[in-house]
Scaffold this active site. Structure first.
Site, short mmCIF file in Angstrom:
data_model
loop_
_atom_site.label_atom_id
_atom_site.label_comp_id
_atom_site.label_asym_id
_atom_site.label_seq_id
_atom_site.Cartn_x
_atom_site.Cartn_y
_atom_site.Cartn_z
N GLU A 104 -1.63 -5.34 8.64
CA GLU A 104 -0.82 -4.80 9.74
C GLU A 104 -1.51 -5.04 11.08
OE1 GLU A 104 0.04 -0.65 8.96
OE2 GLU A 104 0.91 -1.11 7.00
N ASP B 43 -1.09 -6.02 -0.17
CA ASP B 43 -1.53 -5.38 1.08
C ASP B 43 -3.03 -5.16 1.09
OD1 ASP B 43 0.55 -5.00 2.88
OD2 ASP B 43 1.27 -3.19 1.89
N LYS C 235 -1.47 -9.32 2.83
CA LYS C 235 -0.73 -8.89 4.02
C LYS C 235 -1.58 -7.86 4.76
CE LYS C 235 3.13 -6.07 3.82
NZ LYS C 235 2.72 -4.90 4.64
N GLU D 244 9.01 -4.20 10.59
CA GLU D 244 9.46 -2.91 10.06
C GLU D 244 10.03 -2.04 11.17
OE1 GLU D 244 6.77 -0.93 7.38
OE2 GLU D 244 8.01 0.88 7.32
N ASP E 274 0.84 -1.20 0.00
CA ASP E 274 0.00 0.00 0.00
C ASP E 274 0.87 1.25 0.00
OD1 ASP E 274 0.88 -0.19 2.60
OD2 ASP E 274 -1.10 -0.01 3.52
N SER E 275 2.21 1.06 -0.01
CA SER E 275 3.13 2.17 -0.27
C SER E 275 2.88 2.74 -1.66
CB SER E 275 4.59 1.73 -0.12
OG SER E 275 4.82 0.54 -0.84
O1 KIV Z 1 3.56 -1.10 1.67
C1 KIV Z 1 4.74 -1.49 1.70
O2 KIV Z 1 5.56 -1.19 0.81
C2 KIV Z 1 5.18 -2.29 2.82
C3 KIV Z 1 6.65 -2.51 2.97
C4 KIV Z 1 7.29 -1.31 3.56
C5 KIV Z 1 6.95 -3.74 3.75
O3 KIV Z 1 4.38 -2.71 3.60
#
Ligand code: KIV
Length: 271
Positions: free
Chosen positions: A122, A90, A120, A189, A51-52
């Site tokens: 959090e 994510d 994934k 992280e 989600d980056s």
């Molecule tokens: O969204 C992302 O890029 C991440 C990484 C920083 C692990 O979760």
């Protein structure tokens, strides 16, 4: 007859075996077809549609604004290019925290509409019901502890997490809970490397670090950071392998000059 691409090699079981054999796991983010294709051919084990994307693709300050539809768009572009790597996507902010039924529905949308291999999310104890429900439906789940960018307004800072005993103890409890709930791996992280080492030995599932030292079972970096597309973000944990920002800027600047001077296109470049 299988309709799966035959050359897909990396599965969650592969990662498990890699940890057991002491073989490190490589992971990188990707958000589009072209880069994902290059990374897949480069021998990367896991591609994370992070989600980056909210930051590096859309220019938002945080990861919070990106939507499930937008993640599905990025993930389906990535998956079309990939034949070997495991693709993890994510679950964006707001699509799994409220209750486990919503979490499962979000994960199902990602799996059905993108063809990705895992999701994934959090958090630890707070999201454990969601993890259990998604895993029970047959969807592989990767956890994410330590600095969790979706909680940035709770943390108030992107500084290193779990430096104190209380937060470190919670992280230790959370990683065990996530393992018990069926997660196949955990991103750690920005936590002290000694803590990352300790929790890596506590669990049988692989840990993938970003800013968590070299004792994790694998490492992940955001592609824009490690390729030097993003020049402003230079945390201590980052190794920048290229300076694509300058290379691209110089190349495009040369193109501008060639167009303006009439040098491009020349005879060989014309019909
Ligand atoms: O969204 C992302 O890029 C991440 C990484 C920083 C692990 O979760």
């Amino acid at each position: 007859m299988s309709t799966q691409k035959e050359s897909r090699k990396i599965t969650t079981n592969t990662l498990q075996k890699m940890k057991a054999n002491g073989e490190k796991i490589s992971m990188i983010t990707a958000y589009d077809y072209s880069f994902a294709g290059i990374f897949d051919k480069s021998g990367i084990d896991v591609i994370l549609v992070g989600d980056s994307a909210s930051n590096v693709m859309a220019g938002h300050e945080t990861t919070l604004p990106i939507t499930l539809d937008q993640m599905i768009y990025h993930a389906s572009s990535v998956i079309r290019a990939v034949s070997r790597s495991l693709v993890v996507v994510d679950l964006p902010f707001g699509t799994y925290q409220s209750n486990s039924d919503i979490a499962l529905a979000s994960a199902i949308r990602i799996m059905k509409e993108t063809g990705a291999h895992a999701v994934k999310l959090e958090g630890g104890e707070e999201v454990i019901d969601s993890v259990q429900k998604i895993v029970k439906a047959g969807i592989p789940v990767m956890g994410h502890l330590g600095l969790m960018p979706q909680s940035i307004y709770k943390f108030g800072t992107y500084a290193v997490r779990a430096t104190g005993e209380e937060e470190a103890d919670k992280l230790k409890r959370d990683i065990l809970l996530l393992q018990q709930a069926g997660c196949f791996g955990i991103v750690l992280e920005k936590i002290p490397s000694s803590l990352a080492e300790e929790v890596t030995t506590m669990v049988s599932i692989p840990t993938i670090g970003i800013g968590a030292g070299n004792k994790c079972d694998g490492q992940v970096l955001v592609m824009h950071d490690m390729l030097g597309i993003n020049t402003e973000f230079k945390p201590r944990f980052l190794r920048q392998y290229l300076n694509l920002y300058d290379q691209i800027k110089n190349a495009v600047n040369q193109y501008v000059q060639d167009v303006k001077s009439g040098d491009f296109p020349n005879e060989n470049e014309s019909y």
